[in-house]
Design a protein around this motif. Structure first.
Motif, PDB file in Angstrom:
ATOM      1  N   GLN A   1      39.214  40.494  39.104  1.00 27.98           N
ATOM      2  CA  GLN A   1      38.051  39.835  38.488  1.00 27.98           C
ATOM      3  C   GLN A   1      37.604  40.528  37.192  1.00 27.98           C
ATOM      4  O   GLN A   1      37.378  39.849  36.199  1.00 27.98           O
ATOM      5  CB  GLN A   1      36.893  39.730  39.486  1.00 27.98           C
ATOM      6  CG  GLN A   1      37.137  38.711  40.571  1.00 27.98           C
ATOM      7  CD  GLN A   1      37.245  37.283  40.046  1.00 27.98           C
ATOM      8  OE1 GLN A   1      37.859  37.002  39.018  1.00 27.98           O
ATOM      9  NE2 GLN A   1      36.653  36.367  40.769  1.00 27.98           N
TER      10      GLN A   1
ATOM     11  N   ARG B   1      40.186  39.726  34.541  1.00 27.00           N
ATOM     12  CA  ARG B   1      40.112  38.303  34.202  1.00 27.00           C
ATOM     13  C   ARG B   1      38.903  38.035  33.302  1.00 27.00           C
ATOM     14  O   ARG B   1      38.984  37.295  32.335  1.00 27.00           O
ATOM     15  CB  ARG B   1      40.031  37.459  35.470  1.00 27.00           C
ATOM     16  CG  ARG B   1      40.054  35.977  35.185  1.00 27.00           C
ATOM     17  CD  ARG B   1      40.083  35.137  36.441  1.00 27.00           C
ATOM     18  NE  ARG B   1      41.383  35.288  37.086  1.00 27.00           N
ATOM     19  CZ  ARG B   1      41.547  35.556  38.380  1.00 27.00           C
ATOM     20  NH1 ARG B   1      40.532  35.682  39.176  1.00 27.00           N
ATOM     21  NH2 ARG B   1      42.752  35.676  38.880  1.00 27.00           N
ATOM     22  N   LYS B   2      37.766  38.660  33.622  1.00 30.34           N
ATOM     23  CA  LYS B   2      36.551  38.473  32.826  1.00 30.34           C
ATOM     24  C   LYS B   2      36.751  39.022  31.405  1.00 30.34           C
ATOM     25  O   LYS B   2      36.362  38.391  30.429  1.00 30.34           O
ATOM     26  CB  LYS B   2      35.375  39.161  33.511  1.00 30.34           C
ATOM     27  CG  LYS B   2      34.053  38.917  32.852  1.00 30.34           C
ATOM     28  CD  LYS B   2      32.925  39.542  33.653  1.00 30.34           C
ATOM     29  CE  LYS B   2      31.601  39.268  32.983  1.00 30.34           C
ATOM     30  NZ  LYS B   2      30.472  39.867  33.716  1.00 30.34           N
TER      31      LYS B   2
ATOM     32  N   ALA C   1      39.058  36.670  29.539  1.00 30.14           N
ATOM     33  CA  ALA C   1      38.351  35.429  29.187  1.00 30.14           C
ATOM     34  C   ALA C   1      37.450  35.664  27.974  1.00 30.14           C
ATOM     35  O   ALA C   1      37.342  34.809  27.097  1.00 30.14           O
ATOM     36  CB  ALA C   1      37.539  34.920  30.370  1.00 30.14           C
TER      37      ALA C   1
ATOM     38  N   PHE D   1      41.254  24.214  41.929  1.00 32.43           N
ATOM     39  CA  PHE D   1      40.280  24.826  41.036  1.00 32.43           C
ATOM     40  C   PHE D   1      40.560  26.310  40.829  1.00 32.43           C
ATOM     41  O   PHE D   1      40.336  26.840  39.747  1.00 32.43           O
ATOM     42  CB  PHE D   1      38.856  24.581  41.542  1.00 32.43           C
ATOM     43  CG  PHE D   1      38.520  23.124  41.613  1.00 32.43           C
ATOM     44  CD1 PHE D   1      38.665  22.308  40.497  1.00 32.43           C
ATOM     45  CD2 PHE D   1      38.100  22.546  42.791  1.00 32.43           C
ATOM     46  CE1 PHE D   1      38.388  20.954  40.553  1.00 32.43           C
ATOM     47  CE2 PHE D   1      37.818  21.188  42.863  1.00 32.43           C
ATOM     48  CZ  PHE D   1      37.963  20.397  41.738  1.00 32.43           C
ATOM     49  N   GLU D   2      41.110  26.955  41.836  1.00 33.01           N
ATOM     50  CA  GLU D   2      41.536  28.352  41.687  1.00 33.01           C
ATOM     51  C   GLU D   2      42.684  28.442  40.688  1.00 33.01           C
ATOM     52  O   GLU D   2      42.725  29.335  39.849  1.00 33.01           O
ATOM     53  CB  GLU D   2      41.959  28.911  43.041  1.00 33.01           C
ATOM     54  CG  GLU D   2      42.430  30.348  42.978  1.00 33.01           C
ATOM     55  CD  GLU D   2      42.892  30.881  44.326  1.00 33.01           C
ATOM     56  OE1 GLU D   2      43.735  31.799  44.316  1.00 33.01           O
ATOM     57  OE2 GLU D   2      42.423  30.396  45.367  1.00 33.01           O
TER      58      GLU D   2
ATOM     59  N   LEU E   1      43.299  26.373  38.227  1.00 33.57           N
ATOM     60  CA  LEU E   1      42.710  26.175  36.894  1.00 33.57           C
ATOM     61  C   LEU E   1      42.005  27.441  36.418  1.00 33.57           C
ATOM     62  O   LEU E   1      42.190  27.877  35.282  1.00 33.57           O
ATOM     63  CB  LEU E   1      41.693  25.027  36.924  1.00 33.57           C
ATOM     64  CG  LEU E   1      42.195  23.621  36.780  1.00 33.57           C
ATOM     65  CD1 LEU E   1      41.030  22.644  36.932  1.00 33.57           C
ATOM     66  CD2 LEU E   1      42.902  23.391  35.461  1.00 33.57           C
ATOM     67  N   ARG E   2      41.176  28.000  37.280  1.00 30.47           N
ATOM     68  CA  ARG E   2      40.403  29.191  36.917  1.00 30.47           C
ATOM     69  C   ARG E   2      41.309  30.342  36.524  1.00 30.47           C
ATOM     70  O   ARG E   2      41.033  31.084  35.587  1.00 30.47           O
ATOM     71  CB  ARG E   2      39.506  29.601  38.091  1.00 30.47           C
ATOM     72  CG  ARG E   2      38.604  30.796  37.758  1.00 30.47           C
ATOM     73  CD  ARG E   2      37.910  31.363  38.975  1.00 30.47           C
ATOM     74  NE  ARG E   2      38.933  31.931  39.853  1.00 30.47           N
ATOM     75  CZ  ARG E   2      38.986  31.720  41.158  1.00 30.47           C
ATOM     76  NH1 ARG E   2      38.113  30.956  41.747  1.00 30.47           N
ATOM     77  NH2 ARG E   2      39.931  32.277  41.892  1.00 30.47           N
ATOM     78  N   ASP E   3      42.432  30.487  37.235  1.00 39.77           N
ATOM     79  CA  ASP E   3      43.354  31.586  36.955  1.00 39.77           C
ATOM     80  C   ASP E   3      44.225  31.337  35.735  1.00 39.77           C
ATOM     81  O   ASP E   3      44.999  32.199  35.349  1.00 39.77           O
ATOM     82  CB  ASP E   3      44.260  31.832  38.168  1.00 39.77           C
ATOM     83  CG  ASP E   3      43.489  32.366  39.370  1.00 39.77           C
ATOM     84  OD1 ASP E   3      42.310  32.740  39.213  1.00 39.77           O
ATOM     85  OD2 ASP E   3      44.079  32.408  40.464  1.00 39.77           O
TER      86      ASP E   3
ATOM     87  N   PRO F   1      33.727  22.238  40.462  1.00 42.58           N
ATOM     88  CA  PRO F   1      32.655  23.174  40.128  1.00 42.58           C
ATOM     89  C   PRO F   1      32.112  22.849  38.740  1.00 42.58           C
ATOM     90  O   PRO F   1      32.725  22.113  37.968  1.00 42.58           O
ATOM     91  CB  PRO F   1      33.338  24.542  40.155  1.00 42.58           C
ATOM     92  CG  PRO F   1      34.790  24.295  40.238  1.00 42.58           C
ATOM     93  CD  PRO F   1      35.025  22.876  40.597  1.00 42.58           C
TER      94      PRO F   1
ATOM     95  N   TRP G   1      31.967  24.357  35.974  1.00 41.11           N
ATOM     96  CA  TRP G   1      32.726  24.768  34.786  1.00 41.11           C
ATOM     97  C   TRP G   1      33.921  23.851  34.503  1.00 41.11           C
ATOM     98  O   TRP G   1      34.601  24.007  33.497  1.00 41.11           O
ATOM     99  CB  TRP G   1      33.189  26.222  34.908  1.00 41.11           C
ATOM    100  CG  TRP G   1      33.995  26.526  36.130  1.00 41.11           C
ATOM    101  CD1 TRP G   1      33.530  26.953  37.330  1.00 41.11           C
ATOM    102  CD2 TRP G   1      35.413  26.406  36.275  1.00 41.11           C
ATOM    103  NE1 TRP G   1      34.576  27.113  38.218  1.00 41.11           N
ATOM    104  CE2 TRP G   1      35.738  26.784  37.602  1.00 41.11           C
ATOM    105  CE3 TRP G   1      36.443  26.012  35.437  1.00 41.11           C
ATOM    106  CZ2 TRP G   1      37.042  26.785  38.085  1.00 41.11           C
ATOM    107  CZ3 TRP G   1      37.741  26.016  35.922  1.00 41.11           C
ATOM    108  CH2 TRP G   1      38.030  26.402  37.228  1.00 41.11           C
ATOM    109  N   VAL G   2      34.158  22.878  35.370  1.00 47.62           N
ATOM    110  CA  VAL G   2      35.283  21.959  35.203  1.00 47.62           C
ATOM    111  C   VAL G   2      34.785  20.644  34.614  1.00 47.62           C
ATOM    112  O   VAL G   2      33.873  20.011  35.150  1.00 47.62           O
ATOM    113  CB  VAL G   2      35.991  21.683  36.552  1.00 47.62           C
ATOM    114  CG1 VAL G   2      37.050  20.597  36.405  1.00 47.62           C
ATOM    115  CG2 VAL G   2      36.603  22.963  37.103  1.00 47.62           C
TER     116      VAL G   2
END
Length: 132
Positions: A25, A28-29, A32, A93-94, A96-98, A112, A114-115
């Motif tokens: 995390q 990833r943050k 991003a 969604f995981e 996509l997030r990743d 969610p 953010w999508v």
């Protein structure tokens, strides 16, 4: 650099260690944030782009949508590649997030916040039974 293994071999796979999972995390943050900072200057030009796009969708959606989509993309962005892969709806969604996919085409899901989502088609499935 971290003084700890991040991945260990299990059979033919590399599996993350507990330390790698702890770092997932925060890293990833940070990535991003870098992506956001750099994206403000980048402009997508479909004519010159060689970017691959990964789409998630069942073989039903692949059969239905990919031929016309691929034809349109080939005209507007000749060097862009599309790859459509199947994935469990519970994990889209995981994915996509990743960053493992760019677009998800699936049945009605509650995304969610953010999508960004939109309805792209309505289709009916009909089952018939042959009477003997």
């Amino acid at each position: 650099m971290l003084g700890d293994e991040l991945f260990v071999r299990e059979g033919n796979q590399m599996m993350p260690t507990a330390r790698a999972l702890e770092l997932r995390q925060p890293v990833r943050k940070a990535l991003a944030g870098m992506e956001e900072a750099l994206a403000t200057t980048a402009v997508f030009d479909p004519v010159t782009s060689t970017r691959p796009f990964v789409l998630i969708g069942s073989d039903y959606f692949s059969t239905l949508l990919m031929p016309p989509l691929a034809a349109r993309v080939a005209e507007a962005a000749p060097s862009v590649t599309l790859q459509m892969i199947d994935h469990a709806s519970s994990e889209v969604f995981e994915v996509l997030r990743d960053g493992r996919a760019d677009i998800v085409i699936d049945r009605s899901l509650e995304p969610p916040e953010w999508v960004a989502s939109r309805k792209v088609l309505q289709s009916w499935l009909v089952c018939c039974r042959k009477w003997m």
